[in-house]
Design an enzyme around this catalytic site. Structure first.
Site, PDB file in Angstrom:
ATOM      1  N   VAL A 188       0.832  -1.215   0.000  1.00  0.00           N
ATOM      2  CA  VAL A 188       0.000   0.000   0.000  1.00  0.00           C
ATOM      3  C   VAL A 188       0.864   1.262   0.000  1.00  0.00           C
ATOM      4  O   VAL A 188       0.368   2.351  -0.265  1.00  0.00           O
ATOM      5  CB  VAL A 188      -0.979   0.038   1.207  1.00  0.00           C
ATOM      6  CG1 VAL A 188      -2.023  -1.056   1.091  1.00  0.00           C
ATOM      7  CG2 VAL A 188      -0.246  -0.027   2.539  1.00  0.00           C
ATOM      8  N   ASN A 239      -6.871  -1.430   6.131  1.00  0.00           N
ATOM      9  CA  ASN A 239      -6.480  -2.356   7.205  1.00  0.00           C
ATOM     10  C   ASN A 239      -5.004  -2.761   7.177  1.00  0.00           C
ATOM     11  O   ASN A 239      -4.446  -3.099   8.222  1.00  0.00           O
ATOM     12  CB  ASN A 239      -7.377  -3.609   7.087  1.00  0.00           C
ATOM     13  CG  ASN A 239      -6.858  -4.784   7.876  1.00  0.00           C
ATOM     14  OD1 ASN A 239      -7.064  -4.873   9.086  1.00  0.00           O
ATOM     15  ND2 ASN A 239      -6.150  -5.704   7.213  1.00  0.00           N
ATOM     16  N   SER A 288      -6.003   1.633  16.423  1.00  0.00           N
ATOM     17  CA  SER A 288      -5.547   0.744  17.502  1.00  0.00           C
ATOM     18  C   SER A 288      -5.728   1.439  18.849  1.00  0.00           C
ATOM     19  O   SER A 288      -5.717   2.677  18.929  1.00  0.00           O
ATOM     20  CB  SER A 288      -4.058   0.466  17.279  1.00  0.00           C
ATOM     21  OG  SER A 288      -3.468  -0.043  18.448  1.00  0.00           O
ATOM     22  N   TYR A 301       3.872   3.888  15.634  1.00  0.00           N
ATOM     23  CA  TYR A 301       2.575   3.241  15.391  1.00  0.00           C
ATOM     24  C   TYR A 301       1.431   4.028  16.036  1.00  0.00           C
ATOM     25  O   TYR A 301       0.379   4.242  15.425  1.00  0.00           O
ATOM     26  CB  TYR A 301       2.664   1.826  15.946  1.00  0.00           C
ATOM     27  CG  TYR A 301       1.464   0.951  15.754  1.00  0.00           C
ATOM     28  CD1 TYR A 301       1.137   0.444  14.495  1.00  0.00           C
ATOM     29  CD2 TYR A 301       0.658   0.579  16.836  1.00  0.00           C
ATOM     30  CE1 TYR A 301       0.042  -0.406  14.330  1.00  0.00           C
ATOM     31  CE2 TYR A 301      -0.424  -0.263  16.677  1.00  0.00           C
ATOM     32  CZ  TYR A 301      -0.727  -0.749  15.430  1.00  0.00           C
ATOM     33  OH  TYR A 301      -1.815  -1.583  15.270  1.00  0.00           O
ATOM     34  N   ALA A 306       1.389   7.178  16.762  1.00  0.00           N
ATOM     35  CA  ALA A 306       1.202   8.446  16.037  1.00  0.00           C
ATOM     36  C   ALA A 306       0.422   8.205  14.740  1.00  0.00           C
ATOM     37  O   ALA A 306      -0.501   8.956  14.401  1.00  0.00           O
ATOM     38  CB  ALA A 306       2.553   9.087  15.735  1.00  0.00           C
ATOM     39  N   LYS A 311      -1.600   5.672  14.079  1.00  0.00           N
ATOM     40  CA  LYS A 311      -2.963   5.224  14.364  1.00  0.00           C
ATOM     41  C   LYS A 311      -3.825   6.345  14.965  1.00  0.00           C
ATOM     42  O   LYS A 311      -5.054   6.327  14.820  1.00  0.00           O
ATOM     43  CB  LYS A 311      -2.933   4.003  15.303  1.00  0.00           C
ATOM     44  CG  LYS A 311      -2.404   2.720  14.635  1.00  0.00           C
ATOM     45  CD  LYS A 311      -3.205   2.324  13.408  1.00  0.00           C
ATOM     46  CE  LYS A 311      -3.069   0.857  13.050  1.00  0.00           C
ATOM     47  NZ  LYS A 311      -3.691   0.517  11.746  1.00  0.00           N
TER      48      LYS A 311
HETATM   49  N1  LIG Z   1      -3.849  -7.743  15.977  1.00  0.00           N
HETATM   50  C1  LIG Z   1      -4.039  -6.754  16.844  1.00  0.00           C
HETATM   51  O1  LIG Z   1      -4.064  -6.931  18.086  1.00  0.00           O
HETATM   52  C2  LIG Z   1      -4.262  -5.350  16.329  1.00  0.00           C
HETATM   53  C3  LIG Z   1      -4.548  -4.348  17.259  1.00  0.00           C
HETATM   54  C4  LIG Z   1      -4.766  -3.065  16.810  1.00  0.00           C
HETATM   55  C5  LIG Z   1      -4.725  -2.774  15.460  1.00  0.00           C
HETATM   56  N2  LIG Z   1      -4.411  -3.774  14.573  1.00  0.00           N
HETATM   57  C6  LIG Z   1      -4.346  -3.409  13.163  1.00  0.00           C
HETATM   58  O2  LIG Z   1      -5.132  -4.302  12.405  1.00  0.00           O
HETATM   59  C7  LIG Z   1      -4.604  -4.358  11.069  1.00  0.00           C
HETATM   60  C8  LIG Z   1      -4.430  -5.800  10.652  1.00  0.00           C
HETATM   61  O3  LIG Z   1      -3.436  -6.427  11.473  1.00  0.00           O
HETATM   62  P1  LIG Z   1      -3.436  -7.992  11.808  1.00  0.00           P
HETATM   63  O4  LIG Z   1      -3.291  -8.107  13.279  1.00  0.00           O
HETATM   64  O5  LIG Z   1      -4.556  -8.667  11.109  1.00  0.00           O
HETATM   65  O6  LIG Z   1      -2.025  -8.407  11.192  1.00  0.00           O
HETATM   66  P2  LIG Z   1      -1.614  -9.605  10.195  1.00  0.00           P
HETATM   67  O7  LIG Z   1      -0.150  -9.548  10.095  1.00  0.00           O
HETATM   68  O8  LIG Z   1      -2.264 -10.877  10.627  1.00  0.00           O
HETATM   69  O9  LIG Z   1      -2.288  -9.169   8.824  1.00  0.00           O
HETATM   70  C9  LIG Z   1      -1.908  -7.985   8.188  1.00  0.00           C
HETATM   71  C10 LIG Z   1      -1.840  -8.219   6.693  1.00  0.00           C
HETATM   72  O10 LIG Z   1      -1.458  -6.960   6.100  1.00  0.00           O
HETATM   73  C11 LIG Z   1      -0.450  -7.214   5.135  1.00  0.00           C
HETATM   74  N3  LIG Z   1       0.403  -6.050   4.992  1.00  0.00           N
HETATM   75  C12 LIG Z   1       1.323  -5.560   5.863  1.00  0.00           C
HETATM   76  N4  LIG Z   1       1.926  -4.490   5.354  1.00  0.00           N
HETATM   77  C13 LIG Z   1       1.379  -4.282   4.132  1.00  0.00           C
HETATM   78  C14 LIG Z   1       1.587  -3.332   3.114  1.00  0.00           C
HETATM   79  N5  LIG Z   1       2.514  -2.389   3.236  1.00  0.00           N
HETATM   80  N6  LIG Z   1       0.837  -3.408   1.990  1.00  0.00           N
HETATM   81  C15 LIG Z   1      -0.102  -4.379   1.832  1.00  0.00           C
HETATM   82  N7  LIG Z   1      -0.325  -5.324   2.763  1.00  0.00           N
HETATM   83  C16 LIG Z   1       0.402  -5.273   3.899  1.00  0.00           C
HETATM   84  C17 LIG Z   1       0.326  -8.407   5.667  1.00  0.00           C
HETATM   85  O11 LIG Z   1       1.036  -9.082   4.622  1.00  0.00           O
HETATM   86  C18 LIG Z   1      -0.770  -9.249   6.302  1.00  0.00           C
HETATM   87  O12 LIG Z   1      -1.297 -10.208   5.414  1.00  0.00           O
HETATM   88  C19 LIG Z   1      -3.315  -3.543  11.084  1.00  0.00           C
HETATM   89  O13 LIG Z   1      -3.570  -2.244  10.605  1.00  0.00           O
HETATM   90  C20 LIG Z   1      -2.955  -3.514  12.560  1.00  0.00           C
HETATM   91  O14 LIG Z   1      -2.144  -2.406  12.869  1.00  0.00           O
HETATM   92  C21 LIG Z   1      -4.191  -5.046  14.983  1.00  0.00           C
END
Ligand SMILES: NC(=O)c1ccc[n+]([C@@H]2O[C@H](COP(=O)([O-])OP(=O)(O)OC[C@H]3O[C@@H](n4cnc5c(N)ncnc54)[C@H](O)[C@@H]3O)[C@@H](O)[C@H]2O)c1
Length: 273
Positions: free
Chosen positions: A65, A91, A153, A166, A168, A170
């Site tokens: 992205v 996401n 987040s 992160y 900042a 988010k």
């Molecule tokens: N898991 C948690 O506890 C949590 C908490 C708060 C926020 N989040 C947010 O939720 C979102 C999803 O995270 P998740 O926990 O499912 O992680 P995850 O690693 O399981 O999935 C994230 C996906 O995004 C893809 N990705 C990463 N960087 C990318 C990029 N530059 N371009 C395209 N794709 C990319 C990865 O390859 C992966 O398949 C993120 O934005 C994360 O910051 C997660």
């Protein structure tokens, strides 16, 4: 399975795994056509195959992205494949933590670029398509709601040690959400934010081993010690981390008609933490 999103075109970035994957499956289950994106080609193509096998229409846009031409390519694929854009879920993401005195510029910008600049560019690229559709619908006397859900987040809402980059980014996406809800209200776009607490994915998986993932050529640490999960679970009112299905449910609420009169909001999905 319901049909409340029948025919809607939904873009979900980072939907090859984790929360994004669960969101894509949930929206597809409600009838949406999916534009799947992931940095990694294999999980993105596997998701498209899975969605097609269950009778949904889907297309993949592989790549980061953060690539300068990504946003235009993403929106163009949506329009070329499905003639529009109805739902955008920003996401895609990862974490790259350190306390501020040890955080490099590279680390700072990698996270800001992915979690804040990329959503900004995607939404900017979507504007002409959404605006043209909204104007046409208004001229026909129809009110059609489109949806943007930005993923934030608890770190963006409350801060978190080791995550100045992160948190900042988010927090920034919450500001982006609020402003866009004001700019795009006239286009009937609901722009909201879902801020997760602890959701079990590969980023937050309990592990006793040192685990890494590769993100654009960098090996980054993931996972947390089981004792941290235990301590979190004791403090969390609902007694445990969330799972991706629960996470997807909150996002889906902001993608469907239930949220037609809600905009500019951030909901914390954290089991009460
Ligand atoms: N898991 C948690 O506890 C949590 C908490 C708060 C926020 N989040 C947010 O939720 C979102 C999803 O995270 P998740 O926990 O499912 O992680 P995850 O690693 O399981 O999935 C994230 C996906 O995004 C893809 N990705 C990463 N960087 C990318 C990029 N530059 N371009 C395209 N794709 C990319 C990865 O390859 C992966 O398949 C993120 O934005 C994360 O910051 C997660």
């Amino acid at each position: 399975m319901t049909n409340k999103l029948d025919g809607k075109v939904a873009i979900v970035t980072g939907s090859g795994r984790g929360i994004g994957q669960a969101v894509a499956l949930k929206l597809a289950g409600e009838g949406a056509r999916l534009v799947i994106n992931d940095l990694d080609a294999e999980p993105a193509h596997e998701m498209v195959a899975r969605l097609k096998a269950q009778g949904n229409e889907a297309v993949a846009v592989v790549g980061s992205v953060t690539a300068p031409d990504f946003a235009e390519r993403l929106i163009k694929t949506s329009v070329d494949s499905f003639k529009g854009v109805d739902i955008i879920v920003n996401n895609a993401g990862f974490t790259w933590d350190n306390v501020i005195q040890k955080m490099t510029d590279e680390q700072w910008y990698a996270i800001i670029d992915c979690h804040l600049t990329a959503p900004f560019r995607i939404l900017r690229a979507a504007y002409p398509v959404i605006s043209a559709a909204a104007k046409k619908e208004a001229a026909e006397g129809r009110e059609v709601f489109r949806k943007v859900v930005n993923i934030s987040s608890g770190a963006g809402v409350n801060g978190n040690v080791g995550q100045s980059n992160y948190s900042a980014a988010k927090a920034g996406v919450i500001g982006l959400t609020k402003t866009l809800s004001k700019e795009w209200g006239r286009l009937k776009v609901n722009v909201n934010c879902v801020a997760f607490g602890w959701i079990e994915t590969r980023l937050t998986e309990p592990t006793t081993e040192a685990k890494t993932i590769e993100v654009e050529g960098r090996q980054l640490s993931v996972g947390v010690g089981p004792h941290i999960v235990q301590s979190y679970s004791q403090r969390c009112p609902l007694g445990r981390p969330g799972n991706v299905t629960e996470a997807a449910g909150a996002v889906a609420m902001y993608c469907g008609p239930e949220s037609d009169y809600i905009s500019g909001q951030t909901i914390l999905v954290s089991g009460g933490m």
